[in-house]
Design an enzyme around this catalytic site. Structure first.
Site, PDB file in Angstrom:
ATOM      1  N   HIS A  73       0.754  -0.960  -0.013  1.00 35.31           N
ATOM      2  CA  HIS A  73       0.447  -0.166   0.340  1.00 35.31           C
ATOM      3  C   HIS A  73       0.792   1.378   0.262  1.00 35.31           C
ATOM      4  O   HIS A  73       2.298   1.464   0.675  1.00 35.31           O
ATOM      5  CB  HIS A  73      -1.317  -0.351   1.477  1.00 35.31           C
ATOM      6  N   GLU A  75       0.832   4.108   1.575  1.00 36.53           N
ATOM      7  CA  GLU A  75       1.736   4.165   2.857  1.00 36.53           C
ATOM      8  C   GLU A  75       2.844   3.484   3.763  1.00 36.53           C
ATOM      9  O   GLU A  75       3.753   3.490   4.142  1.00 36.53           O
ATOM     10  CB  GLU A  75       0.122   4.084   4.636  1.00 36.53           C
ATOM     11  N   CYS A 105      -5.912   2.279   5.465  1.00 35.10           N
ATOM     12  CA  CYS A 105      -6.846   0.753   5.489  1.00 35.10           C
ATOM     13  C   CYS A 105      -6.473   0.442   7.037  1.00 35.10           C
ATOM     14  O   CYS A 105      -5.578   1.010   7.569  1.00 35.10           O
ATOM     15  CB  CYS A 105      -6.832   0.037   4.633  1.00 35.10           C
ATOM     16  N   CYS A 108      -2.613  -0.160   7.163  1.00 33.81           N
ATOM     17  CA  CYS A 108      -1.534   1.304   6.774  1.00 33.81           C
ATOM     18  C   CYS A 108      -2.142   2.189   8.104  1.00 33.81           C
ATOM     19  O   CYS A 108      -1.083   2.526   8.831  1.00 33.81           O
ATOM     20  CB  CYS A 108      -2.357   1.933   6.020  1.00 33.81           C
TER      21      CYS A 108
END
Length: 182
Positions: A73, A75, A105, A108
């Site tokens: 992801h 992040e 999410c 993260c």
């Protein structure tokens, strides 16, 4: 939780207009830049880590599909780059903030908390991400307050119109929305 009545921005502290203006500019720039990343095959999320002086430390897009790794992801990719650049797994001494095109999410959020990042600013809220893309953002009960207890500032729902348009365009162009079969 504080809410700015002029906008839909929410925060876990009294809203500081200077922080909000800076975050709005950065997130809007990220939304614009994200379009270029999507054209290169990246997923529809972009994150950037900045120091307290406004210097960019690291920036990364989501590349889950391209790299066949569900952990990639934006992040997490940005945090890994910041840790590598600074040579430390603990980012807390550097007083860093992360800016994200959409609300992180649950995976993260854990990465942000454990990295030592001091503040998070995000664009599109999870409910809208899920509605637009179908991606399951996960359960994140009371995370704003949990971050506040840990000394992590949160500002959210910044420049949402621009972010929602990027997500709508991503879906409309048939890009992959990754999610496991349940």
């Amino acid at each position: 939780m504080q809410k700015n009545m002029k906008t839909s921005v929410i925060a876990n502290e009294k809203i500081d207009n200077l922080k909000l203006i800076r975050a709005g500019k950065i997130i809007l720039d990220l939304q614009q830049e994200l379009k270029k990343y999507i054209d290169k095959g990246y997923g529809p999320f972009l994150a950037a880590v900045y120091d307290s002086n406004g210097n960019l430390v690291a920036k990364a897009a989501n590349n889950v599909v391209d790299k066949s790794c569900s952990n990639n992801h934006a992040e997490i990719n940005a945090i890994k780059l910041a840790e590598k650049k600074l040579g430390n797994y603990d980012l807390s001494p550097y007083n860093l903030s992360i800016y994200v095109t959409s609300e992180p999410c649950m995976m993260c959020l854990g990465a942000i908390m454990w990295s030592g990042i001091k503040a998070i600013y995000y664009g599109v809220p999870s409910e809208r991400v899920t509605k637009i893309t179908g991606f399951d953002e996960g359960f994140k009960q009371n995370w704003y307050n949990e971050f506040k207890k840990r000394g992590i500032t949160v500002y959210g729902q910044i420049e949402t119109d621009a972010g929602e348009q990027v997500l709508k365009d991503y879906v409309a162009h048939g890009h992959t929305v990754y999610k496991p079969k349940r």
